[in-house]
Design a protein around this motif. Structure first.
Motif, PDB file in Angstrom:
ATOM      1  N   GLY A 174       2.469 -10.749  -6.747  1.00 18.26           N
ATOM      2  CA  GLY A 174       1.364 -10.935  -7.683  1.00 18.26           C
ATOM      3  C   GLY A 174       0.200 -10.048  -7.282  1.00 18.26           C
ATOM      4  O   GLY A 174       0.290  -8.808  -7.334  1.00 18.26           O
ATOM      5  N   VAL A 175      -0.874 -10.671  -6.851  1.00 19.15           N
ATOM      6  CA  VAL A 175      -2.095  -9.961  -6.432  1.00 19.15           C
ATOM      7  C   VAL A 175      -1.793  -8.871  -5.388  1.00 19.15           C
ATOM      8  O   VAL A 175      -2.419  -7.806  -5.405  1.00 19.15           O
ATOM      9  CB  VAL A 175      -3.106 -10.971  -5.829  1.00 19.15           C
ATOM     10  CG1 VAL A 175      -4.321 -10.267  -5.246  1.00 19.15           C
ATOM     11  CG2 VAL A 175      -3.552 -11.973  -6.876  1.00 19.15           C
ATOM     12  N   TYR A 176      -0.840  -9.117  -4.505  1.00 20.14           N
ATOM     13  CA  TYR A 176      -0.558  -8.174  -3.415  1.00 20.14           C
ATOM     14  C   TYR A 176       0.281  -6.962  -3.847  1.00 20.14           C
ATOM     15  O   TYR A 176       0.483  -6.038  -3.052  1.00 20.14           O
ATOM     16  CB  TYR A 176       0.081  -8.897  -2.225  1.00 20.14           C
ATOM     17  CG  TYR A 176      -0.895  -9.644  -1.331  1.00 20.14           C
ATOM     18  CD1 TYR A 176      -2.265  -9.652  -1.602  1.00 20.14           C
ATOM     19  CD2 TYR A 176      -0.454 -10.320  -0.198  1.00 20.14           C
ATOM     20  CE1 TYR A 176      -3.158 -10.335  -0.774  1.00 20.14           C
ATOM     21  CE2 TYR A 176      -1.350 -11.001   0.634  1.00 20.14           C
ATOM     22  CZ  TYR A 176      -2.699 -11.000   0.342  1.00 20.14           C
ATOM     23  OH  TYR A 176      -3.577 -11.675   1.172  1.00 20.14           O
ATOM     24  N   GLY A 177       0.800  -6.969  -5.075  1.00 15.32           N
ATOM     25  CA  GLY A 177       1.336  -5.742  -5.684  1.00 15.32           C
ATOM     26  C   GLY A 177       2.676  -5.230  -5.203  1.00 15.32           C
ATOM     27  O   GLY A 177       3.024  -4.071  -5.461  1.00 15.32           O
ATOM     28  N   TYR A 178       3.468  -6.045  -4.521  1.00 14.43           N
ATOM     29  CA  TYR A 178       4.772  -5.562  -4.027  1.00 14.43           C
ATOM     30  C   TYR A 178       5.713  -5.355  -5.217  1.00 14.43           C
ATOM     31  O   TYR A 178       5.837  -6.232  -6.066  1.00 14.43           O
ATOM     32  CB  TYR A 178       5.382  -6.599  -3.065  1.00 14.43           C
ATOM     33  CG  TYR A 178       6.268  -5.970  -2.015  1.00 14.43           C
ATOM     34  CD1 TYR A 178       7.487  -5.385  -2.366  1.00 14.43           C
ATOM     35  CD2 TYR A 178       5.882  -5.921  -0.682  1.00 14.43           C
ATOM     36  CE1 TYR A 178       8.287  -4.773  -1.407  1.00 14.43           C
ATOM     37  CE2 TYR A 178       6.687  -5.327   0.284  1.00 14.43           C
ATOM     38  CZ  TYR A 178       7.885  -4.761  -0.089  1.00 14.43           C
ATOM     39  OH  TYR A 178       8.679  -4.154   0.851  1.00 14.43           O
ATOM     40  N   ARG A 233       0.847  -1.201   0.000  1.00 14.63           N
ATOM     41  CA  ARG A 233       0.000   0.000   0.000  1.00 14.63           C
ATOM     42  C   ARG A 233       0.881   1.250   0.000  1.00 14.63           C
ATOM     43  O   ARG A 233       0.759   2.119   0.863  1.00 14.63           O
ATOM     44  CB  ARG A 233      -0.931  -0.007   1.222  1.00 14.63           C
ATOM     45  CG  ARG A 233      -1.975  -1.131   1.148  1.00 14.63           C
ATOM     46  CD  ARG A 233      -3.002  -1.043   2.262  1.00 14.63           C
ATOM     47  NE  ARG A 233      -2.411  -1.342   3.552  1.00 14.63           N
ATOM     48  CZ  ARG A 233      -2.717  -0.718   4.687  1.00 14.63           C
ATOM     49  NH1 ARG A 233      -3.590   0.264   4.700  1.00 14.63           N
ATOM     50  NH2 ARG A 233      -2.136  -1.065   5.821  1.00 14.63           N
ATOM     51  N   GLY A 234       1.841   1.280  -0.925  1.00 15.04           N
ATOM     52  CA  GLY A 234       2.669   2.477  -1.097  1.00 15.04           C
ATOM     53  C   GLY A 234       4.022   2.401  -0.420  1.00 15.04           C
ATOM     54  O   GLY A 234       4.902   3.209  -0.702  1.00 15.04           O
ATOM     55  N   ASN A 254       4.686   2.591   3.001  1.00 16.59           N
ATOM     56  CA  ASN A 254       4.789   3.182   4.341  1.00 16.59           C
ATOM     57  C   ASN A 254       3.904   2.488   5.367  1.00 16.59           C
ATOM     58  O   ASN A 254       3.531   3.065   6.379  1.00 16.59           O
ATOM     59  CB  ASN A 254       4.416   4.672   4.292  1.00 16.59           C
ATOM     60  CG  ASN A 254       5.432   5.452   3.493  1.00 16.59           C
ATOM     61  OD1 ASN A 254       6.636   5.212   3.614  1.00 16.59           O
ATOM     62  ND2 ASN A 254       4.950   6.369   2.651  1.00 16.59           N
ATOM     63  N   HIS A 255       3.565   1.261   5.082  1.00 16.95           N
ATOM     64  CA  HIS A 255       2.696   0.511   6.005  1.00 16.95           C
ATOM     65  C   HIS A 255       3.392  -0.751   6.500  1.00 16.95           C
ATOM     66  O   HIS A 255       2.766  -1.794   6.615  1.00 16.95           O
ATOM     67  CB  HIS A 255       1.362   0.180   5.325  1.00 16.95           C
ATOM     68  CG  HIS A 255       0.536   1.378   4.996  1.00 16.95           C
ATOM     69  ND1 HIS A 255       0.738   2.134   3.853  1.00 16.95           N
ATOM     70  CD2 HIS A 255      -0.465   1.975   5.682  1.00 16.95           C
ATOM     71  CE1 HIS A 255      -0.123   3.138   3.851  1.00 16.95           C
ATOM     72  NE2 HIS A 255      -0.855   3.067   4.941  1.00 16.95           N
ATOM     73  N   ASN A 256       4.696  -0.603   6.764  1.00 16.81           N
ATOM     74  CA  ASN A 256       5.440  -1.717   7.356  1.00 16.81           C
ATOM     75  C   ASN A 256       5.599  -2.906   6.402  1.00 16.81           C
ATOM     76  O   ASN A 256       5.904  -4.019   6.833  1.00 16.81           O
ATOM     77  CB  ASN A 256       4.714  -2.187   8.639  1.00 16.81           C
ATOM     78  CG  ASN A 256       5.698  -2.554   9.726  1.00 16.81           C
ATOM     79  OD1 ASN A 256       6.847  -2.088   9.708  1.00 16.81           O
ATOM     80  ND2 ASN A 256       5.279  -3.399  10.646  1.00 16.81           N
ATOM     81  N   GLU A 257       5.413  -2.648   5.106  1.00 17.59           N
ATOM     82  CA  GLU A 257       5.424  -3.753   4.155  1.00 17.59           C
ATOM     83  C   GLU A 257       6.768  -4.493   4.136  1.00 17.59           C
ATOM     84  O   GLU A 257       6.795  -5.729   4.080  1.00 17.59           O
ATOM     85  CB  GLU A 257       5.113  -3.253   2.736  1.00 17.59           C
ATOM     86  CG  GLU A 257       3.693  -2.761   2.531  1.00 17.59           C
ATOM     87  CD  GLU A 257       3.569  -1.250   2.671  1.00 17.59           C
ATOM     88  OE1 GLU A 257       4.352  -0.655   3.458  1.00 17.59           O
ATOM     89  OE2 GLU A 257       2.695  -0.663   2.017  1.00 17.59           O
TER      90      GLU A 257
END
Ligand code: AR6
Length: 178
Positions: A127-131, A90-91, A93-96
Motif C-alpha cells: 500500500g503506502v510503502y509502494g512494493y 525505493r526502486g 536495490n535497497h534490500n527490500e
C-alpha cells in the motif's frame, strides 16, 4: 515425518476482505517502525482492537523493518496481533526483498513460538510503502512455504486481500504452485 509441499499448499487460503474481522489465532499488522499506529491496515487494526492495543504497543520500543513483535488482540476476534514494519520500496536495490522476506519469516516464527494454529496476513508493504504487488506476493508465498518446510510446522495461513489486484495476483500465484 517431514511435511510435504502438497500438504503445505492445502493450508494456504486466499480471501478478499478486511483482516480485522478474522477469527484466527493471530493477525499480522503491516506497521511502521514506531509501532504506534498509522493509516491503511495499521489504522484499521488499531481502530478495531481499541486503545489498549496502542498502550501495549508503547511498551515495545518500536521495531526495525523486517522485525516482528507480538501483542494481545484486545477487542479483535484474533488472540494476538503480530506487528511488522515491511520495507519502504525505493526502486528495489535497497534490500527490500530481504526485508520483506524477514517480515513474513519473523511473523511465522512468533506464531509458532506462541502456539498459534492459524494466522492471517495482509499484503505487507503493497500500500503506502509502494512494493510492486506481483513481486511482494511471490516473496510472501515462498517465505511461508519455506518456513513450514524448514520448521516442519503446519499452520493455517490466510492471505486477506483488500484490493482486487492483490486478490487476483495471489489467486494466480497459488494456482501456479499447485
Ligand atoms: N484488511 C486487509 N488489508 C488491508 C486493510 C484491511 N482492513 N486495509 C488496507 N489493506 P498499507 P504498507 C491493504 O498501506 O504498504 C501505515 O500507515 C492495502 O490494500 O496498510 O505496509 C503504517 O503505519 C494494501 O494492499 O501498508 C505504515 O506507515 C496492504 O493492506 C505504512 O502504512 C498494505 O497497505 C505501511 O505501509
Amino acid at each position: 515425518m517431514a511435511v510435504d509441499k502438497s500438504t503445505i499448499l492445502k493450508h494456504i487460503h486466499i480471501q478478499k476482505g478486511d483482516i480485522t474481522k478474522m477469527e484466527v489465532d493471530a493477525i499480522v499488522n503491516a506497521a511502521n517502525p514506531s509501532l504506534l499506529g498509522g493509516g491503511g491496515v495499521d489504522g484499521a487494526i488499531h481502530r478495531a482492537a481499541g486503545p489498549q492495543l496502542l498502550e501495549e504497543c508503547r511498551t515495545l520500543g518500536g521495531a526495525q523493518p523486517g522485525e516482528a513483535k507480538i501483542t494481545k488482540g484486545y477487542r479483535l476476534k484474533a488472540k494476538y496481533v503480530i506487528h511488522t514494519p515491511g520495507p519502504v520500496y525505493r526502486g528495489g536495490n535497497h534490500n527490500e526483498a530481504a526485508i520483506l522476506k524477514n517480515s513474513y519469516y519473523n511473523s511465522m516464527r512468533l506464531a509458532k513460538d506462541n502456539g498459534c494454529t492459524s494466522i492471517a496476513f495482509p499484503a505487507i508493504s503493497t500500500g503506502v510503502y509502494g512494493y510492486p504487488k506481483e513481486e511482494a506476493c511471490s516473496i510472501a508465498l515462498s517465505t511461508i512455504i519455506e518456513f513450514m518446510e524448514k520448521e516442519n510446522f503446519l499452520i493455517d495461513v490466510y492471505f486477506v486481500l483488500f484490493d482486487d489486484d492483490n486478490y487476483a495476483i495471489y489467486t494466480k500465484h497459488l494456482q501456479e504452485l499447485s
